[in-house]
Design an enzyme around this catalytic site. Structure first.
Site, short mmCIF file in Angstrom:
data_model
loop_
_atom_site.label_atom_id
_atom_site.label_comp_id
_atom_site.label_asym_id
_atom_site.label_seq_id
_atom_site.Cartn_x
_atom_site.Cartn_y
_atom_site.Cartn_z
N LYS A 97 -4.92 5.14 -7.84
CA LYS A 97 -4.86 6.58 -7.93
C LYS A 97 -4.35 6.99 -9.67
CE LYS A 97 -2.44 7.27 -3.74
NZ LYS A 97 -1.07 7.07 -3.36
N LEU A 148 0.80 -1.21 0.07
CA LEU A 148 0.10 -0.18 0.01
C LEU A 148 0.97 1.23 0.09
CD1 LEU A 148 -2.76 -0.91 2.76
CD2 LEU A 148 -3.13 -0.61 0.44
N ASP A 149 0.50 2.32 -0.61
CA ASP A 149 1.49 3.42 -0.74
C ASP A 149 1.48 3.99 0.72
OD1 ASP A 149 1.48 3.20 -3.39
OD2 ASP A 149 -0.27 4.64 -3.68
N LYS A 150 2.66 4.77 0.90
CA LYS A 150 2.91 5.33 2.27
C LYS A 150 1.62 5.92 2.67
CE LYS A 150 6.38 8.13 4.64
NZ LYS A 150 7.61 9.11 4.37
#
Ligand code: URA
Length: 261
Positions: free
Chosen positions: A192, A105-107
């Protein structure tokens, strides 16, 4: 030799409760190496004995599986040089050698992240061929538009020309800026970039399920829990997307959805 009670072993790895297991034993439906068991509290050695319930083998795994509700600000990495890492968030006794995040998962993303020391399972999950369902709830910068549904269904082509698999999309009943997305793959910043290619922007992203394993409402952001082996099997089942989203809108959420709106 690792000994464990039969009823504990079976209840943690199947849908049967301990009282159901007792009844199945009475009916001769539970077998060890082919022989019907007489008592549900007998000690077994699951590594070396074959346990079947109603003819189906209960598979032994000695690995650890942790579901973390990842907060924003943490990187999915095992290397402290990367900054604040998700490994810091799991109980110290489970931060064993070989434990790592089986997914990314992205930061700035939050939600369901599996950590495990089971390399074989992680490989099955991460393989591009696995197509495990992952459902996200996103908060968009601009209102949801119904034409996105077909664009996602037909497979979005990202700005770098990369073609996505068909994905499912559904607006939330709670806000015009909230939507659910179901993907069957995991490209870099995929959700995104998919919304960016339809002219919108993701302000917040939370993963709420992996296969049929749903992030429990009681698991607060930053908290983790050890999974039972039967929960792990759920990773490879696909939920009904529309039912799932309706249910999420209705039940989950008092806290989470309020935060998102
Ligand atoms: N897609 C994204 O863009 N970010 C995530 O963290 C997960 C999926």
């Amino acid at each position: 030799m690792n000994q464990i009670r039969l009823d504990k072993f079976v209840s943690e790895r199947s849908e049967y409760s301990r009282s159901q297991i007792k009844n199945l034993v009475k009916k001769g439906e539970i077998r060890i190496d082919g022989a019907a068991v007489k008592s549900s509290d007998v000690k077994i050695d699951p590594e070396n004995q074959k346990i079947t319930v109603c003819g189906t083998e209960i598979i032994y795994r000695d690995k650890t599986y942790i579901l973390l509700n990842k907060p924003a600000g943490y990187v999915c990495s095992t290397d402290p040089k990367d900054g604040r890492i998700v490994m810091e968030l799991i109980p110290p006794q489970l931060r064993t050698k070989g434990m790592f995040p089986a997914g990314r998962l992205d930061k700035d993303s939050v939600g369901a992240l599996l950590l495990t020391d089971d390399g074989e399972l992680a490989h099955k999950i991460l393989s591009p061929k696995s197509h495990i369902s992952k459902i996200y709830i996103v908060k968009l910068a601009n209102c949801f538009e119904n034409n996105y549904i077909n664009l996602f269904k037909n497979g979005i082509c990202l700005s770098d020309g990369c073609q996505c698999l068909p994905a499912k999309l559904r607006p939330s009943e709670k806000s015009e800026k909230l939507a659910f997305v179901e993907l069957f793959e995991g490209k870099y910043h995929q959700v995104k970039r998919m919304f960016s290619s339809v002219g919108n922007h993701v302000d917040f992203l939370m993963r709420i399920s992996l296969g049929n394993l749903v992030l429990p409402e009681k698991l607060g952001i930053g908290e983790s829990m050890e999974l039972l082996h039967k929960d792990v099997e759920n990773l490879f089942r696909t939920p009904d997307f529309d039912d799932f989203c309706r249910e999420f809108d209705r039940n989950f959420s008092a806290i989470v959805i309020k935060k998102l709106i």
